[in-house]
Design a protein around this motif. Structure first.
Motif, PDB file in Angstrom:
ATOM      1  N   LEU A  15      -9.993  35.898 -11.915  1.00  0.00           N
ATOM      2  CA  LEU A  15     -10.084  34.380 -11.117  1.00  0.00           C
ATOM      3  C   LEU A  15      -9.201  33.228 -10.737  1.00  0.00           C
ATOM      4  CD1 LEU A  15     -11.917  32.907 -14.658  1.00  0.00           C
ATOM      5  CD2 LEU A  15     -12.750  33.194 -12.460  1.00  0.00           C
ATOM      6  N   LEU A  16      -7.937  33.627 -11.239  1.00  0.00           N
ATOM      7  CA  LEU A  16      -6.573  32.370  -9.989  1.00  0.00           C
ATOM      8  C   LEU A  16      -6.637  33.430  -9.108  1.00  0.00           C
ATOM      9  CD1 LEU A  16      -3.902  31.160 -10.229  1.00  0.00           C
ATOM     10  CD2 LEU A  16      -2.882  32.475 -10.829  1.00  0.00           C
ATOM     11  N   ALA A  17      -6.634  34.557  -8.477  1.00  0.00           N
ATOM     12  CA  ALA A  17      -6.812  35.055  -7.494  1.00  0.00           C
ATOM     13  C   ALA A  17      -7.886  35.032  -6.455  1.00  0.00           C
ATOM     14  CB  ALA A  17      -6.753  36.910  -7.538  1.00  0.00           C
ATOM     15  N   ALA A  18      -9.234  34.777  -6.907  1.00  0.00           N
ATOM     16  CA  ALA A  18     -10.228  34.457  -6.296  1.00  0.00           C
ATOM     17  C   ALA A  18      -9.966  33.555  -6.047  1.00  0.00           C
ATOM     18  CB  ALA A  18     -11.235  34.917  -7.214  1.00  0.00           C
ATOM     19  N   VAL A  19      -9.326  32.171  -6.850  1.00  0.00           N
ATOM     20  CA  VAL A  19      -9.153  30.892  -6.333  1.00  0.00           C
ATOM     21  C   VAL A  19      -8.301  30.684  -4.891  1.00  0.00           C
ATOM     22  CG1 VAL A  19      -8.219  28.816  -6.948  1.00  0.00           C
ATOM     23  CG2 VAL A  19     -10.180  30.072  -8.304  1.00  0.00           C
ATOM     24  N   ALA A  20      -6.665  31.420  -5.070  1.00  0.00           N
ATOM     25  CA  ALA A  20      -6.199  31.487  -4.049  1.00  0.00           C
ATOM     26  C   ALA A  20      -6.669  32.685  -2.842  1.00  0.00           C
ATOM     27  CB  ALA A  20      -4.934  32.573  -4.688  1.00  0.00           C
ATOM     28  N   LEU A  21      -7.218  33.217  -2.497  1.00  0.00           N
ATOM     29  CA  LEU A  21      -8.092  34.106  -1.658  1.00  0.00           C
ATOM     30  C   LEU A  21      -8.996  33.477  -0.226  1.00  0.00           C
ATOM     31  CD1 LEU A  21      -8.362  37.792  -2.830  1.00  0.00           C
ATOM     32  CD2 LEU A  21      -6.830  36.785  -0.998  1.00  0.00           C
ATOM     33  N   GLY A  22      -9.354  32.281  -1.962  1.00  0.00           N
ATOM     34  CA  GLY A  22     -10.360  31.653  -1.499  1.00  0.00           C
ATOM     35  C   GLY A  22     -10.387  30.379  -0.665  1.00  0.00           C
ATOM     36  N   VAL A  23      -9.319  29.174  -1.062  1.00  0.00           N
ATOM     37  CA  VAL A  23      -8.931  28.520  -0.626  1.00  0.00           C
ATOM     38  C   VAL A  23      -8.345  29.156   0.824  1.00  0.00           C
ATOM     39  CG1 VAL A  23      -6.811  26.974  -0.945  1.00  0.00           C
ATOM     40  CG2 VAL A  23      -8.042  27.147  -3.418  1.00  0.00           C
ATOM     41  N   GLN A  24      -7.523  29.847   0.525  1.00  0.00           N
ATOM     42  CA  GLN A  24      -6.746  30.526   2.030  1.00  0.00           C
ATOM     43  C   GLN A  24      -7.884  30.870   3.059  1.00  0.00           C
ATOM     44  OE1 GLN A  24      -3.741  30.100   2.786  1.00  0.00           O
ATOM     45  NE2 GLN A  24      -3.717  30.644   4.091  1.00  0.00           N
ATOM     46  N   ALA A  25      -8.886  31.111   2.718  1.00  0.00           N
ATOM     47  CA  ALA A  25     -10.784  31.701   3.426  1.00  0.00           C
ATOM     48  C   ALA A  25     -11.012  30.335   4.159  1.00  0.00           C
ATOM     49  CB  ALA A  25     -11.428  32.437   2.813  1.00  0.00           C
ATOM     50  N   HIS A  26     -10.416  29.290   3.589  1.00  0.00           N
ATOM     51  CA  HIS A  26     -11.246  27.497   3.442  1.00  0.00           C
ATOM     52  C   HIS A  26     -10.317  27.604   4.646  1.00  0.00           C
ATOM     53  CE1 HIS A  26     -13.332  23.895   3.702  1.00  0.00           C
ATOM     54  NE2 HIS A  26     -11.970  23.448   2.776  1.00  0.00           N
ATOM     55  N   ARG A  27      -8.663  27.152   4.165  1.00  0.00           N
ATOM     56  CA  ARG A  27      -7.601  26.888   4.889  1.00  0.00           C
ATOM     57  C   ARG A  27      -8.033  27.711   6.454  1.00  0.00           C
ATOM     58  NH1 ARG A  27      -2.858  23.945   4.960  1.00  0.00           N
ATOM     59  NH2 ARG A  27      -1.491  25.074   6.727  1.00  0.00           N
ATOM     60  N   THR A  28      -8.156  28.556   6.665  1.00  0.00           N
ATOM     61  CA  THR A  28      -8.245  29.332   7.631  1.00  0.00           C
ATOM     62  C   THR A  28      -9.569  29.260   8.069  1.00  0.00           C
ATOM     63  OG1 THR A  28      -7.744  31.602   6.950  1.00  0.00           O
ATOM     64  CG2 THR A  28      -9.093  31.471   8.364  1.00  0.00           C
ATOM     65  N   VAL A  29     -10.565  28.431   7.827  1.00  0.00           N
ATOM     66  CA  VAL A  29     -11.772  28.104   8.646  1.00  0.00           C
ATOM     67  C   VAL A  29     -11.661  26.871   9.193  1.00  0.00           C
ATOM     68  CG1 VAL A  29     -14.099  27.332   8.759  1.00  0.00           C
ATOM     69  CG2 VAL A  29     -13.797  29.318   7.364  1.00  0.00           C
ATOM     70  N   LEU A  30     -10.491  25.612   8.150  1.00  0.00           N
ATOM     71  CA  LEU A  30     -10.319  24.238   8.654  1.00  0.00           C
ATOM     72  C   LEU A  30      -9.566  24.131   9.877  1.00  0.00           C
ATOM     73  CD1 LEU A  30     -10.029  22.939   4.620  1.00  0.00           C
ATOM     74  CD2 LEU A  30     -11.841  22.008   6.358  1.00  0.00           C
ATOM     75  N   LEU A  31      -8.508  24.839   9.842  1.00  0.00           N
ATOM     76  CA  LEU A  31      -7.606  25.326  10.592  1.00  0.00           C
ATOM     77  C   LEU A  31      -8.498  25.620  12.402  1.00  0.00           C
ATOM     78  CD1 LEU A  31      -3.984  26.392   9.375  1.00  0.00           C
ATOM     79  CD2 LEU A  31      -4.924  23.971  10.010  1.00  0.00           C
ATOM     80  N   ASP A  32      -9.628  26.509  11.826  1.00  0.00           N
ATOM     81  CA  ASP A  32     -10.216  27.484  13.493  1.00  0.00           C
ATOM     82  C   ASP A  32      -9.613  28.335  13.463  1.00  0.00           C
ATOM     83  OD1 ASP A  32     -12.563  27.618  14.986  1.00  0.00           O
ATOM     84  OD2 ASP A  32     -11.310  26.456  16.484  1.00  0.00           O
ATOM     85  N   LEU A  33      -9.116  29.252  13.143  1.00  0.00           N
ATOM     86  CA  LEU A  33      -8.461  30.669  13.271  1.00  0.00           C
ATOM     87  C   LEU A  33      -9.396  31.408  12.120  1.00  0.00           C
ATOM     88  CD1 LEU A  33      -5.203  29.680  10.792  1.00  0.00           C
ATOM     89  CD2 LEU A  33      -5.107  29.377  13.393  1.00  0.00           C
ATOM     90  N   SER A  34      -9.071  33.010  13.149  1.00  0.00           N
ATOM     91  CA  SER A  34     -10.434  33.939  12.877  1.00  0.00           C
ATOM     92  C   SER A  34     -10.501  34.013  11.906  1.00  0.00           C
ATOM     93  CB  SER A  34      -9.367  34.947  14.006  1.00  0.00           C
ATOM     94  OG  SER A  34     -10.610  35.956  13.542  1.00  0.00           O
ATOM     95  N   MET A  35     -11.721  33.805  11.320  1.00  0.00           N
ATOM     96  CA  MET A  35     -11.971  35.305  10.187  1.00  0.00           C
ATOM     97  C   MET A  35     -11.936  36.607   9.741  1.00  0.00           C
ATOM     98  SD  MET A  35     -11.809  32.976   7.173  1.00  0.00           S
ATOM     99  CE  MET A  35     -12.651  33.777   6.518  1.00  0.00           C
ATOM    100  N   ALA A  36     -11.903  37.120  11.404  1.00  0.00           N
ATOM    101  CA  ALA A  36     -12.009  38.572  11.312  1.00  0.00           C
ATOM    102  C   ALA A  36     -10.033  39.320  10.981  1.00  0.00           C
ATOM    103  CB  ALA A  36     -12.286  38.717  12.323  1.00  0.00           C
ATOM    104  N   ASN A  37      -8.994  38.532  12.078  1.00  0.00           N
ATOM    105  CA  ASN A  37      -8.456  37.574  11.144  1.00  0.00           C
ATOM    106  C   ASN A  37      -7.511  38.281  10.204  1.00  0.00           C
ATOM    107  OD1 ASN A  37      -7.708  38.441  13.673  1.00  0.00           O
ATOM    108  ND2 ASN A  37      -5.664  36.701  14.125  1.00  0.00           N
ATOM    109  N   PHE A  38      -7.743  37.215   8.802  1.00  0.00           N
ATOM    110  CA  PHE A  38      -8.169  36.661   7.621  1.00  0.00           C
ATOM    111  C   PHE A  38      -7.755  38.174   6.916  1.00  0.00           C
ATOM    112  CE2 PHE A  38      -9.526  35.401   3.736  1.00  0.00           C
ATOM    113  CZ  PHE A  38      -8.554  35.141   2.783  1.00  0.00           C
ATOM    114  N   PHE A  39      -9.372  39.076   7.207  1.00  0.00           N
ATOM    115  CA  PHE A  39      -9.828  40.177   6.645  1.00  0.00           C
ATOM    116  C   PHE A  39      -9.458  41.724   6.782  1.00  0.00           C
ATOM    117  CE2 PHE A  39     -13.214  37.348   5.305  1.00  0.00           C
ATOM    118  CZ  PHE A  39     -13.594  37.797   4.500  1.00  0.00           C
ATOM    119  N   SER A  40      -7.811  41.402   7.822  1.00  0.00           N
ATOM    120  CA  SER A  40      -7.481  42.066   8.640  1.00  0.00           C
ATOM    121  C   SER A  40      -6.291  42.432   7.933  1.00  0.00           C
ATOM    122  CB  SER A  40      -7.393  42.049  10.482  1.00  0.00           C
ATOM    123  OG  SER A  40      -8.358  42.532  10.556  1.00  0.00           O
ATOM    124  N   TYR A  41      -5.370  41.544   6.284  1.00  0.00           N
ATOM    125  CA  TYR A  41      -4.402  41.602   6.321  1.00  0.00           C
ATOM    126  C   TYR A  41      -4.823  42.887   5.017  1.00  0.00           C
ATOM    127  CZ  TYR A  41      -2.479  37.956   8.634  1.00  0.00           C
ATOM    128  OH  TYR A  41      -1.142  37.005   9.689  1.00  0.00           O
TER     129      TYR A  41
END
Length: 207
Positions: A15-41
Motif C-alpha cells: 500500500l505504501l508503494a502504491a500510494v508513492a507511485l500514485g502521488v508521483q503520477a498525480h504530480r506528473t499530471v499536475l506539472l503537465d509532464l508526459s505520462m508516457a515517460n512516467f511509464f517508461s522508467y
C-alpha cells in the motif's frame, strides 16, 4: 503467527508503494509532464510489479488461499534489487527532477530492500532451476530495446547511462547495457542460489 505477520507487512509495504507511485503520477499530471515517460522508467514499472506481488501475496496469505508463484516473485525481486543497486551506484548523484524525495526513498531504497528481505524470509517452496530463472531476463532485455527505440523516436531517455546523446554515444550505451545485463544475470543467479538454499533449509527444519 510468523506467516500472518509477514503477510500483513506485505500489505502494508504494498500500500505504501502504491500510494508513492500514485502521488508521483498525480504530480506528473499536475506539472503537465508526459505520462508516457512516467511509464517508461524501469523504476516505476518494477515498483508497480512489486505492488501487485506484495498486495496479492499478502491477501492470498491472510486468506489461506495459496501464494504468488515463486518464479514470478523471484523475477520481481530481481528487478527491484537491480533498481536499488543501479540507483545507489549510478543515479544517486543525479538531479531526479520532479521526483518527490520521500517517493524517491520508497521506490529506490525501501522497496528493493523489502522485496529482497521478503525473498529471504519466505524462500521458494520448491527449487527454482537456473534454466527457468533465465526467463527473468526477458523483461529487462525487452525494456532496453524499447527504451533505445523509443528514445530515438521521441528524443528522450529515462536514464543518463542509456542516453546516446552523451559523449561516446552508442558505444557508451552499449557498454552500459552489457554491464546491466551482466548485473541482472549475476544477481539473478545469486537469488536462485540463496532462495533454493534457504528453502531447502526451511524444509529440513520443518520436517
Amino acid at each position: 503467527m510468523r506467516d500472518r505477520v509477514l503477510n500483513v507487512l506485505r500489505l502494508g509495504f504494498g500500500l505504501l508503494a502504491a500510494v508513492a507511485l500514485g502521488v508521483q503520477a498525480h504530480r506528473t499530471v499536475l506539472l503537465d509532464l508526459s505520462m508516457a515517460n512516467f511509464f517508461s522508467y524501469f523504476t516505476n514499472l518494477s515498483n508497480m510489479a512489486a505492488v501487485v506481488v506484495l498486495l496479492v501475496g499478502g491477501t492470498l496469505g491472510l486468506l489461506g488461499r495459496g501464494r504468488v508463484p515463486d518464479l514470478v516473485r523471484g523475477g520481481v525481486v530481481l528487478y527491484m534489487t537491480i533498481t536499488g543497486l543501479v540507483y545507489a551506484v549510478a543515479l544517486s548523484g543525479y538531479d531526479l527532477g520532479p521526483l518527490l524525495p520521500w517517493v524517491n526513498t520508497v521506490v529506490h531504497r525501501l522497496l528493493p530492500l523489502v522485496l529482497l528481505a521478503d525473498w529471504l524470509a519466505d524462500p521458494p517452496r520448491r527449487p527454482i532451476s537456473r534454466q527457468r530463472a533465465l526467463s527473468w531476463l526477458l523483461f529487462p532485455l525487452l525494456y532496453l530495446s524499447y527504451t533505445l527505440i523509443r528514445g530515438a523516436v521521441v528524443d528522450w531517455y529515462p536514464y543518463p547511462f542509456l542516453d546516446p546523446r552523451h559523449p561516446d554515444g552508442y558505444g557508451r550505451v552499449g557498454v552500459a547495457c552489457l554491464l546491466v545485463t551482466l548485473a541482472f544475470a549475476g544477481v539473478g543467479a545469486a537469488l536462485v542460489w540463496a532462495g533454493n538454499r534457504l528453502g531447502a533449509s526451511r524444509g529440513t527444519a520443518g520436517s
